[in-house]
Design a protein around this motif. Structure first.
Motif, PDB file in Angstrom:
ATOM      1  N   ASP A 131      81.906  13.612  38.941  1.00 14.06           N
ATOM      2  CA  ASP A 131      83.177  14.237  39.276  1.00 14.06           C
ATOM      3  C   ASP A 131      83.495  14.107  40.756  1.00 14.06           C
ATOM      4  O   ASP A 131      84.651  13.913  41.136  1.00 14.06           O
ATOM      5  CB  ASP A 131      83.156  15.726  38.905  1.00 14.06           C
ATOM      6  N   LEU A 132      82.482  14.220  41.597  1.00 15.31           N
ATOM      7  CA  LEU A 132      82.714  14.283  43.040  1.00 15.31           C
ATOM      8  C   LEU A 132      82.831  12.910  43.686  1.00 15.31           C
ATOM      9  O   LEU A 132      83.368  12.793  44.788  1.00 15.31           O
ATOM     10  CB  LEU A 132      81.592  15.090  43.693  1.00 15.31           C
ATOM     11  N   TRP A 133      82.288  11.872  43.069  1.00 18.91           N
ATOM     12  CA  TRP A 133      82.436  10.481  43.494  1.00 18.91           C
ATOM     13  C   TRP A 133      81.805  10.193  44.853  1.00 18.91           C
ATOM     14  O   TRP A 133      81.003   9.292  44.981  1.00 18.91           O
ATOM     15  CB  TRP A 133      83.903  10.049  43.518  1.00 18.91           C
ATOM     16  N   TYR A 134      82.203  10.905  45.886  1.00 19.92           N
ATOM     17  CA  TYR A 134      81.822  10.527  47.251  1.00 19.92           C
ATOM     18  C   TYR A 134      80.848  11.510  47.889  1.00 19.92           C
ATOM     19  O   TYR A 134      80.770  11.617  49.108  1.00 19.92           O
ATOM     20  CB  TYR A 134      83.077  10.383  48.125  1.00 19.92           C
ATOM     21  N   GLY A 135      80.120  12.234  47.093  1.00 21.63           N
ATOM     22  CA  GLY A 135      79.121  13.138  47.649  1.00 21.63           C
ATOM     23  C   GLY A 135      79.468  14.585  47.395  1.00 21.63           C
ATOM     24  O   GLY A 135      80.585  14.929  47.001  1.00 21.63           O
ATOM     25  N   PRO A 136      78.503  15.487  47.615  1.00 17.02           N
ATOM     26  CA  PRO A 136      78.685  16.905  47.281  1.00 17.02           C
ATOM     27  C   PRO A 136      79.728  17.580  48.154  1.00 17.02           C
ATOM     28  O   PRO A 136      80.009  17.158  49.283  1.00 17.02           O
ATOM     29  CB  PRO A 136      77.290  17.494  47.526  1.00 17.02           C
ATOM     30  N   LEU A 137      80.306  18.637  47.615  1.00 20.70           N
ATOM     31  CA  LEU A 137      81.256  19.453  48.371  1.00 20.70           C
ATOM     32  C   LEU A 137      80.521  20.297  49.408  1.00 20.70           C
ATOM     33  O   LEU A 137      79.353  20.656  49.216  1.00 20.70           O
ATOM     34  CB  LEU A 137      82.033  20.371  47.422  1.00 20.70           C
ATOM     35  N   PRO A 138      81.192  20.646  50.508  1.00 20.30           N
ATOM     36  CA  PRO A 138      80.580  21.507  51.537  1.00 20.30           C
ATOM     37  C   PRO A 138      80.601  22.971  51.095  1.00 20.30           C
ATOM     38  O   PRO A 138      81.574  23.690  51.325  1.00 20.30           O
ATOM     39  CB  PRO A 138      81.472  21.272  52.762  1.00 20.30           C
ATOM     40  N   LEU A 139      79.517  23.431  50.465  1.00 19.26           N
ATOM     41  CA  LEU A 139      79.502  24.739  49.819  1.00 19.26           C
ATOM     42  C   LEU A 139      78.466  25.698  50.396  1.00 19.26           C
ATOM     43  O   LEU A 139      78.398  26.854  49.956  1.00 19.26           O
ATOM     44  CB  LEU A 139      79.210  24.567  48.315  1.00 19.26           C
ATOM     45  N   ASP A 140      77.661  25.283  51.328  1.00 17.45           N
ATOM     46  CA  ASP A 140      76.525  26.079  51.787  1.00 17.45           C
ATOM     47  C   ASP A 140      76.954  27.473  52.239  1.00 17.45           C
ATOM     48  O   ASP A 140      77.846  27.638  53.077  1.00 17.45           O
ATOM     49  CB  ASP A 140      75.814  25.380  52.947  1.00 17.45           C
ATOM     50  N   GLY A 141      76.294  28.474  51.635  1.00 16.23           N
ATOM     51  CA  GLY A 141      76.489  29.854  52.041  1.00 16.23           C
ATOM     52  C   GLY A 141      77.758  30.501  51.550  1.00 16.23           C
ATOM     53  O   GLY A 141      78.012  31.672  51.867  1.00 16.23           O
ATOM     54  N   ARG A 142      78.563  29.778  50.753  1.00 16.59           N
ATOM     55  CA  ARG A 142      79.869  30.325  50.355  1.00 16.59           C
ATOM     56  C   ARG A 142      80.109  30.231  48.861  1.00 16.59           C
ATOM     57  O   ARG A 142      81.208  30.484  48.402  1.00 16.59           O
ATOM     58  CB  ARG A 142      80.984  29.574  51.099  1.00 16.59           C
ATOM     59  N   LEU A 143      79.092  29.874  48.098  1.00 10.01           N
ATOM     60  CA  LEU A 143      79.290  29.562  46.679  1.00 10.01           C
ATOM     61  C   LEU A 143      78.887  30.717  45.770  1.00 10.01           C
ATOM     62  O   LEU A 143      77.756  31.211  45.820  1.00 10.01           O
ATOM     63  CB  LEU A 143      78.485  28.307  46.311  1.00 10.01           C
ATOM     64  N   VAL A 144      79.835  31.131  44.939  1.00  8.73           N
ATOM     65  CA  VAL A 144      79.566  32.027  43.809  1.00  8.73           C
ATOM     66  C   VAL A 144      79.755  31.190  42.549  1.00  8.73           C
ATOM     67  O   VAL A 144      80.780  30.525  42.400  1.00  8.73           O
ATOM     68  CB  VAL A 144      80.519  33.241  43.797  1.00  8.73           C
ATOM     69  N   ARG A 145      78.796  31.240  41.660  1.00  4.48           N
ATOM     70  CA  ARG A 145      78.787  30.283  40.550  1.00  4.48           C
ATOM     71  C   ARG A 145      78.609  30.992  39.221  1.00  4.48           C
ATOM     72  O   ARG A 145      77.747  31.877  39.089  1.00  4.48           O
ATOM     73  CB  ARG A 145      77.643  29.284  40.772  1.00  4.48           C
ATOM     74  N   ILE A 146      79.411  30.617  38.227  1.00  3.70           N
ATOM     75  CA  ILE A 146      79.300  31.150  36.868  1.00  3.70           C
ATOM     76  C   ILE A 146      79.033  29.986  35.931  1.00  3.70           C
ATOM     77  O   ILE A 146      79.783  29.005  35.907  1.00  3.70           O
ATOM     78  CB  ILE A 146      80.595  31.870  36.434  1.00  3.70           C
ATOM     79  N   ASP A 147      77.959  30.093  35.149  1.00  2.00           N
ATOM     80  CA  ASP A 147      77.646  29.050  34.178  1.00  2.00           C
ATOM     81  C   ASP A 147      76.823  29.641  33.059  1.00  2.00           C
ATOM     82  O   ASP A 147      75.958  30.498  33.292  1.00  2.00           O
ATOM     83  CB  ASP A 147      76.874  27.900  34.841  1.00  2.00           C
ATOM     84  N   VAL A 148      77.062  29.175  31.842  1.00  5.37           N
ATOM     85  CA  VAL A 148      76.300  29.647  30.696  1.00  5.37           C
ATOM     86  C   VAL A 148      74.907  29.042  30.652  1.00  5.37           C
ATOM     87  O   VAL A 148      74.019  29.553  29.970  1.00  5.37           O
ATOM     88  CB  VAL A 148      77.072  29.345  29.388  1.00  5.37           C
TER      89      VAL A 148
END
Length: 540
Positions: free
Chosen positions: A276-293
């Motif tokens: 999905d991201l194609w060109y590398g990971p998103l800049p998410l360090d320290g700011r990510l809240v994640r919901i997944d089953v």
């Protein structure tokens, strides 16, 4: 019951009313009982097509899609579709016979003999289940449905030895138990709510795991005043004309900048995958809240400050219960809308730049498609550069695309499966000429079903993306440019309508007529590709 009867009875008890497949010598005992149990059979022309059709059916109905194939080569033909279903988290059940219980360990040359077809499928499915007795078959079916419909949806292979299919035993068949949908633990939801409540510049990243949580995604976005961007499989979870919608395309520079600017990013039902991201990971360090089953998926590709493991809809409902109302009233709402509009304008500019070559096609489709349309795309340039980021969609499951596995030949049979599962919905296949040839036989399936299905083949004379990569690498350009058949004539030859176009401006009218037709229509759009013109003279 015989094993075949027990199998079909158990499938029907689990709500299966349609299967896609091809009969063969070893699965006839299954086919004997389909009509008797009220199960409709759709006959694709290749087992790979059967698997992709079951996939399209599953993505658009929310119910597992079922393919019934015979043993050996038929099952291995379907294997690519199983890999695609695994990659995109789609509940597809592939049913096949297996070798007899007492088959010689080193084989003896039996028809369709494969040394261990179950092991081959277990490597790409969530499980390959082998029922070793007639009495075990209903249990195996129930286990398959439990795997497919609890937690993260995945494909399953169910194998019944061919001798067991014909044996008789006392059988008890029961309907499946309901699968509970649980929210993440309350204390973790409270932590996430506190983090989000203090966000000044939140952003939502939404994936295919949120397809069943569209209402909750919209409510959370509106509560937070957060722009929403989606992955390919999440496209349409928030209608793309919503004021907070940025649309699909997490790989675009503007999305990366929006995420970098955010003080909190809420990712819902996405593995944040490289595909999905194609060109590398998103800049998410320290700011990510994640919901997944998926408790593994929530840890993959990015480390979350707060990780919530639970059903997306249930967890978002719990989150909404703890989030305060929109602060500061109308001015805050207007400020959020302006912020979203700024990022949307930047993202649209990136999308149009990336997909410039395909914008006339996308504009014609945008004009022609009803709001509730379903588009089944292939791994084609017109889809991933054009439609993914530029074609607006308005509901979950309205853009079917083979994201992770990246198979070719998906779009046409997936469109057939989607139309079978949703006969009242307008469905369109959008494919390239290269991928079309992988499953072109499914034109005959569409013709047999007499379905009003536009099949748009955008022809750039070969494998355009790989051709461009060869040019970019300064490699010899070969094996990627070739003459296409007359797709319109090919469609007419198998019972479809067929139209050839040279100008995308004529596409909207052709699609409109195809939606009103008495059968499928192949619309062959011959596309002028500068790279093709450059290289055609060098082809042998």
């Amino acid at each position: 019951m015989t094993g075949g009867q027990a199998l079909v009875t158990a499938l029907a008890a689990h709500g299966v009313d349609t299967v896609f497949g091809i009969p063969g010598t070893h699965n006839l005992e299954i086919y004997r009982h389909l009509a008797r149990q009220g199960v409709r059979h759709i006959s694709p022309r290749h087992e790979q097509g059967a698997g992709y059709a079951a996939d399209g059916y599953a993505r658009t109905t929310g119910r597992p899609g079922v393919a019934v194939v015979t043993s050996g080569p038929a099952l291995l033909n379907a294997a690519a579709s199983v890999g695609q279903a695994w990659s995109d988290s789609v509940p597809v059940l592939v049913v096949s016979p297996g070798l007899p219980l007492r088959h010689p360990g080193l084989g003896n040359g039996l028809l369709h003999e494969a040394r261990n077809q179950g092991a081959a499928l277990a490597a790409i499915a969530a499980a390959s289940i082998r029922a070793a007795s007639v009495a075990e078959i209903p249990v195996a079916v129930a286990q398959a449905f439990a795997i497919m419909t609890s937690g993260r949806p995945r494909p399953v292979h169910l194998e019944v030895p061919l001798d067991v299919l014909g044996e008789t035993d006392e059988v008890r068949v029961s309907s499946r138990a309901s699968v509970p949908t649980a929210a993440a633990p309350a204390d973790e939801v409270a932590t996430a709510a506190a983090r989000l409540a203090h966000a000044g510049r939140p952003v939502l990243v939404v994936g295919g795991g949120a397809r069943g949580a569209a209402v909750q995604v919209r409510r959370v976005a509106e509560r937070l005043g957060a722009p929403v961007v989606t992955t390919a499989n999440g496209k349409g979870v928030l209608a793309e004309d919503h004021p907070l919608a940025l649309g699909a395309g997490v790989h675009l520079p503007a999305v990366r900048d929006a995420v970098a600017d955010a003080d909190v990013v809420l990712a819902i039902g996405t593995e944040l995958a490289p595909s999905d991201l194609w060109y590398g990971p998103l800049p998410l360090d320290g700011r990510l809240v994640r919901i997944d089953v998926d408790p593994v998926g929530v840890l993959t590709n990015a480390v979350a400050e707060v990780a919530l493991v639970g059903d997306a809809a249930a967890t978002l409902e719990a989150l909404l219960d703890q989030l305060p109302g929109v602060p500061h009233g109308a001015p805050a709402v207007e400020s959020s809308a302006r912020r979203a509009a700024q990022w949307r304008d930047r993202k649209r500019a990136d999308a149009e730049k990336e997909g410039a070559e395909w914008l006339p096609v996308v504009a014609a489709l945008t004009e022609a498609l009803p709001r509730d349309a379903v588009v089944a795309g292939d791994s084609a340039m017109v889809c991933y550069f054009g439609a993914l980021t530029n074609l607006p969609t308005h509901r979950p499951g309205s853009f079917l695309y083979p994201t992770g596995f990246g198979t070719l030949g998906y779009g046409l049979p997936a469109a057939v499966g989607a139309k079978v599962g949703n006969p009242g919905a307008p469905v369109l296949a959008l494919i390239g000429d290269g991928g079309a040839m992988f499953t072109i036989a499914e034109l005959a399936t569409a013709a047999d079903l007499r379905m009003p299905l536009p099949i748009v083949v955008v022809d750039n004379s070969g494998y355009g993306e790989i051709r461009n990569e060869m040019i970019d690498r300064d490699d010899p350009v070969h094996a990627v440019t070739f003459s296409s058949p007359d797709f319109a004539a090919l469609g007419r030859a198998v019972g479809c309508h067929g139209v050839t176009l040279d100008d995308p401006a004529d596409l909207a009218s052709a699609v409109g007529k195809a939606f009103a037709a008495d059968r499928a229509t192949v619309i062959h759009l011959r596309h002028s590709d500068p790279a093709t013109s450059l290289q055609q003279g060098a082809q042998p």
